[in-house]
Design a protein around this motif. Structure first.
Motif, PDB file in Angstrom:
ATOM      1  N   ALA A  52       0.832  -1.207   0.000  1.00 42.14           N
ATOM      2  CA  ALA A  52       0.000   0.000   0.000  1.00 42.14           C
ATOM      3  C   ALA A  52       0.872   1.265   0.000  1.00 42.14           C
ATOM      4  O   ALA A  52       0.537   2.264  -0.632  1.00 42.14           O
ATOM      5  CB  ALA A  52      -0.934  -0.001   1.206  1.00 42.14           C
ATOM      6  N   GLU A  53       2.009   1.191   0.682  1.00 46.62           N
ATOM      7  CA  GLU A  53       2.927   2.337   0.692  1.00 46.62           C
ATOM      8  C   GLU A  53       3.575   2.519  -0.682  1.00 46.62           C
ATOM      9  O   GLU A  53       3.761   3.633  -1.161  1.00 46.62           O
ATOM     10  CB  GLU A  53       4.023   2.127   1.746  1.00 46.62           C
ATOM     11  N   LEU A  54       3.880   1.389  -1.297  1.00 44.81           N
ATOM     12  CA  LEU A  54       4.555   1.415  -2.594  1.00 44.81           C
ATOM     13  C   LEU A  54       3.637   1.952  -3.697  1.00 44.81           C
ATOM     14  O   LEU A  54       4.058   2.714  -4.563  1.00 44.81           O
ATOM     15  CB  LEU A  54       5.008  -0.018  -2.915  1.00 44.81           C
ATOM     16  N   THR A  55       2.374   1.553  -3.653  1.00 45.81           N
ATOM     17  CA  THR A  55       1.437   2.005  -4.689  1.00 45.81           C
ATOM     18  C   THR A  55       0.928   3.415  -4.414  1.00 45.81           C
ATOM     19  O   THR A  55       0.271   4.001  -5.262  1.00 45.81           O
ATOM     20  CB  THR A  55       0.200   1.078  -4.769  1.00 45.81           C
ATOM     21  N   GLY A  56       1.216   3.928  -3.209  1.00 48.51           N
ATOM     22  CA  GLY A  56       0.754   5.268  -2.876  1.00 48.51           C
ATOM     23  C   GLY A  56      -0.646   5.288  -2.286  1.00 48.51           C
ATOM     24  O   GLY A  56      -1.216   6.351  -2.061  1.00 48.51           O
ATOM     25  N   GLU A  57      -1.210   4.096  -2.035  1.00 43.60           N
ATOM     26  CA  GLU A  57      -2.539   4.023  -1.407  1.00 43.60           C
ATOM     27  C   GLU A  57      -2.497   4.708  -0.033  1.00 43.60           C
ATOM     28  O   GLU A  57      -3.430   5.400   0.355  1.00 43.60           O
ATOM     29  CB  GLU A  57      -2.958   2.555  -1.260  1.00 43.60           C
ATOM     30  N   ILE A  58      -1.411   4.488   0.697  1.00 41.81           N
ATOM     31  CA  ILE A  58      -1.210   5.250   1.929  1.00 41.81           C
ATOM     32  C   ILE A  58       0.120   5.993   1.817  1.00 41.81           C
ATOM     33  O   ILE A  58       1.041   5.506   1.168  1.00 41.81           O
ATOM     34  CB  ILE A  58      -1.218   4.355   3.200  1.00 41.81           C
ATOM     35  N   PRO A  59       0.213   7.176   2.418  1.00 34.20           N
ATOM     36  CA  PRO A  59       1.470   7.918   2.301  1.00 34.20           C
ATOM     37  C   PRO A  59       2.583   7.220   3.064  1.00 34.20           C
ATOM     38  O   PRO A  59       2.336   6.602   4.097  1.00 34.20           O
ATOM     39  CB  PRO A  59       1.141   9.276   2.938  1.00 34.20           C
ATOM     40  N   LYS A  60       3.781   7.302   2.512  1.00 27.07           N
ATOM     41  CA  LYS A  60       4.944   6.764   3.205  1.00 27.07           C
ATOM     42  C   LYS A  60       5.152   7.607   4.457  1.00 27.07           C
ATOM     43  O   LYS A  60       5.136   8.822   4.409  1.00 27.07           O
ATOM     44  CB  LYS A  60       6.163   6.849   2.277  1.00 27.07           C
ATOM     45  N   GLU A  61       5.319   6.905   5.576  1.00 26.46           N
ATOM     46  CA  GLU A  61       5.437   7.621   6.844  1.00 26.46           C
ATOM     47  C   GLU A  61       6.719   8.448   6.897  1.00 26.46           C
ATOM     48  O   GLU A  61       7.805   7.933   6.725  1.00 26.46           O
ATOM     49  CB  GLU A  61       5.414   6.631   8.007  1.00 26.46           C
ATOM     50  N   ASN A  62       6.555   9.724   7.112  1.00 27.26           N
ATOM     51  CA  ASN A  62       7.703  10.601   7.282  1.00 27.26           C
ATOM     52  C   ASN A  62       7.727  11.017   8.743  1.00 27.26           C
ATOM     53  O   ASN A  62       7.507  12.161   9.091  1.00 27.26           O
ATOM     54  CB  ASN A  62       7.557  11.821   6.364  1.00 27.26           C
ATOM     55  N   THR A  63       7.926  10.031   9.589  1.00 23.43           N
ATOM     56  CA  THR A  63       7.763  10.260  11.020  1.00 23.43           C
ATOM     57  C   THR A  63       8.880  11.122  11.577  1.00 23.43           C
ATOM     58  O   THR A  63       9.916  11.312  10.941  1.00 23.43           O
ATOM     59  CB  THR A  63       7.774   8.927  11.775  1.00 23.43           C
ATOM     60  N   GLU A  64       8.628  11.615  12.788  1.00 19.98           N
ATOM     61  CA  GLU A  64       9.631  12.423  13.464  1.00 19.98           C
ATOM     62  C   GLU A  64      10.917  11.612  13.693  1.00 19.98           C
ATOM     63  O   GLU A  64      12.016  12.119  13.526  1.00 19.98           O
ATOM     64  CB  GLU A  64       9.072  12.936  14.796  1.00 19.98           C
ATOM     65  N   ALA A  65      10.743  10.311  14.018  1.00 21.03           N
ATOM     66  CA  ALA A  65      11.910   9.444  14.249  1.00 21.03           C
ATOM     67  C   ALA A  65      12.784   9.387  12.997  1.00 21.03           C
ATOM     68  O   ALA A  65      14.010   9.437  13.067  1.00 21.03           O
ATOM     69  CB  ALA A  65      11.461   8.048  14.639  1.00 21.03           C
ATOM     70  N   PHE A  66      12.132   9.295  11.843  1.00 22.29           N
ATOM     71  CA  PHE A  66      12.825   9.247  10.558  1.00 22.29           C
ATOM     72  C   PHE A  66      13.577  10.553  10.316  1.00 22.29           C
ATOM     73  O   PHE A  66      14.736  10.563   9.898  1.00 22.29           O
ATOM     74  CB  PHE A  66      11.768   8.989   9.464  1.00 22.29           C
ATOM     75  N   LEU A  67      12.916  11.672  10.617  1.00 23.24           N
ATOM     76  CA  LEU A  67      13.548  12.976  10.417  1.00 23.24           C
ATOM     77  C   LEU A  67      14.727  13.197  11.372  1.00 23.24           C
ATOM     78  O   LEU A  67      15.741  13.778  10.979  1.00 23.24           O
ATOM     79  CB  LEU A  67      12.526  14.099  10.603  1.00 23.24           C
ATOM     80  N   VAL A  68      14.575  12.735  12.607  1.00 24.34           N
ATOM     81  CA  VAL A  68      15.667  12.864  13.577  1.00 24.34           C
ATOM     82  C   VAL A  68      16.889  12.097  13.065  1.00 24.34           C
ATOM     83  O   VAL A  68      18.015  12.596  13.084  1.00 24.34           O
ATOM     84  CB  VAL A  68      15.237  12.360  14.985  1.00 24.34           C
ATOM     85  N   GLY A  69      16.651  10.889  12.556  1.00 20.28           N
ATOM     86  CA  GLY A  69      17.727  10.088  11.975  1.00 20.28           C
ATOM     87  C   GLY A  69      18.412  10.832  10.845  1.00 20.28           C
ATOM     88  O   GLY A  69      19.646  10.910  10.786  1.00 20.28           O
ATOM     89  N   ASN A  70      17.609  11.426   9.960  1.00 17.62           N
ATOM     90  CA  ASN A  70      18.176  12.156   8.828  1.00 17.62           C
ATOM     91  C   ASN A  70      18.907  13.428   9.249  1.00 17.62           C
ATOM     92  O   ASN A  70      19.879  13.831   8.615  1.00 17.62           O
ATOM     93  CB  ASN A  70      17.079  12.508   7.817  1.00 17.62           C
ATOM     94  N   TYR A  71      18.416  14.048  10.315  1.00 14.74           N
ATOM     95  CA  TYR A  71      19.076  15.242  10.853  1.00 14.74           C
ATOM     96  C   TYR A  71      20.509  14.879  11.253  1.00 14.74           C
ATOM     97  O   TYR A  71      21.465  15.544  10.871  1.00 14.74           O
ATOM     98  CB  TYR A  71      18.294  15.748  12.074  1.00 14.74           C
ATOM     99  N   VAL A  72      20.633  13.788  12.014  1.00 22.71           N
ATOM    100  CA  VAL A  72      21.947  13.349  12.486  1.00 22.71           C
ATOM    101  C   VAL A  72      22.833  12.953  11.295  1.00 22.71           C
ATOM    102  O   VAL A  72      23.994  13.357  11.209  1.00 22.71           O
ATOM    103  CB  VAL A  72      21.805  12.182  13.500  1.00 22.71           C
ATOM    104  N   HIS A  73      22.258  12.200  10.367  1.00 19.87           N
ATOM    105  CA  HIS A  73      23.038  11.783   9.184  1.00 19.87           C
ATOM    106  C   HIS A  73      23.567  12.971   8.395  1.00 19.87           C
ATOM    107  O   HIS A  73      24.722  12.996   8.005  1.00 19.87           O
ATOM    108  CB  HIS A  73      22.180  10.921   8.265  1.00 19.87           C
ATOM    109  N   SER A  74      22.690  13.933   8.168  1.00 19.59           N
ATOM    110  CA  SER A  74      23.099  15.066   7.328  1.00 19.59           C
ATOM    111  C   SER A  74      24.231  15.853   7.996  1.00 19.59           C
ATOM    112  O   SER A  74      25.092  16.407   7.321  1.00 19.59           O
ATOM    113  CB  SER A  74      21.906  15.976   7.017  1.00 19.59           C
ATOM    114  N   ALA A  75      24.246  15.872   9.335  1.00 22.28           N
ATOM    115  CA  ALA A  75      25.298  16.599  10.058  1.00 22.28           C
ATOM    116  C   ALA A  75      26.680  16.011   9.762  1.00 22.28           C
ATOM    117  O   ALA A  75      27.674  16.727   9.780  1.00 22.28           O
ATOM    118  CB  ALA A  75      25.028  16.573  11.551  1.00 22.28           C
TER     119      ALA A  75
END
Ligand SMILES: [Zn+2]
Length: 261
Positions: A34-57
């Motif tokens: 369902a995430e792949l077909t776009g039936e439901i949006p891919k979760e862009n959770t805060e946990a995911f963003l925190v991970g990316n924040y650290v990675h980008s640093a």
């Protein structure tokens, strides 16, 4: 096959399998599809963003500034203050920046895209830090508590977060793709940093045997995963996740004991 770059990396979900996509199919086929077909949006959770924040640093100053600019609305409260999760994320960054062991280890090319064939599928991966010369790579993982025990229903044992989140599989896939490409051995390392205050750090190695077992598990599951992804096999509902709860229809009775099995 499309050549992947930073712009199209996250778009090419149909052409390539990734460790995280594989993991989501093994957790719940119905939700993953369902995430792949776009039936439901891919979760862009805060946990995911925190991970990316650290990675980008650790990717570089420019990447980090760009990340902060792109995600300003999600990072700030209505009053314009930094959200608690990102105050912690900044603590995590500062903590790692001060650590000598980490700084000595985290040497090499950053955010390296790797593609290749494994068990008949085309895979893609993004490696946080790749040291080709010395034959190792490093992935930074942000997690709530590094030492938390997580119960595995499948194996009926307590497992570490590294196993629970599919990181053995991820490391095994990256190792295999790198070894195919560079014709030499690579050792994976995980740098874990917790979201606690003060945060916990750990440099983690994974026994070779666990990586071999993970690759075998992938081999065993991949035919079904690919079949579901390609629409040849009807996806199974796990019955437990948010997607399945939302799509549940009663079809009969379950016994009271089954509720917790
Ligand atoms: Zn489900």
């Amino acid at each position: 096959m499309t050549t992947l770059n930073d712009e199209n990396y996250y778009e090419k979900q149909w052409e390539f399998m990734s460790a995280s996509q594989y993991k989501s199919f093994t957790v719940c086929e119905a939700k993953a599809l369902a995430e792949l077909t776009g039936e439901i949006p891919k979760e862009n959770t805060e946990a995911f963003l925190v991970g990316n924040y650290v990675h980008s640093a650790f990717e570089g100053d420019e990447a980090h500034e760009q990340f902060k600019k792109d995600h300003e609305p999600e990072m700030l409260t209505k009053q314009g203050k930094l959200r608690a999760a990102f105050i912690v994320a900044e603590e995590m960054v500062q903590r790692l920046k001060k650590d000598t062991f980490f700084n000595n280890l985290y040497q090499g090319e950053k955010e390296v895209i790797i593609t290749g064939k494994l068990h008949g599928e085309h895979w893609k991966g993004k490696i946080d830090c790749l040291n080709i010369e010395q034959g190792y790579f490093v992935d930074i993982k942000t997690t709530a508590d590094i030492h938390k025990k997580i119960w595995s229903e499948n194996r009926r044992v307590w497992i570490p977060f590294v196993e629970a989140y599919g990181y053995y599989e991820q490391m095994a896939i990256y190792k295999n793709l790198l070894e195919q490409k560079y014709k030499k051995e690579f050792t994976p390392y995980i740098i874990a940093v917790s979201k606690q205050s003060p945060c916990d750090l750990e440099a983690i190695e994974i026994r070779e045997e666990l990586l071999v077992v993970s690759l075998n598990n992938i081999k065993g599951n991949l035919e079904r995963v690919s079949g579901v992804k390609n629409g040849e096999i009807k996806p199974r509902m796990c019955g437990k996740c948010d997607y399945c709860r939302g799509h549940k229809e009663l079809s009969g009775f379950v016994s009271s004991e089954e509720l917790i099995s």
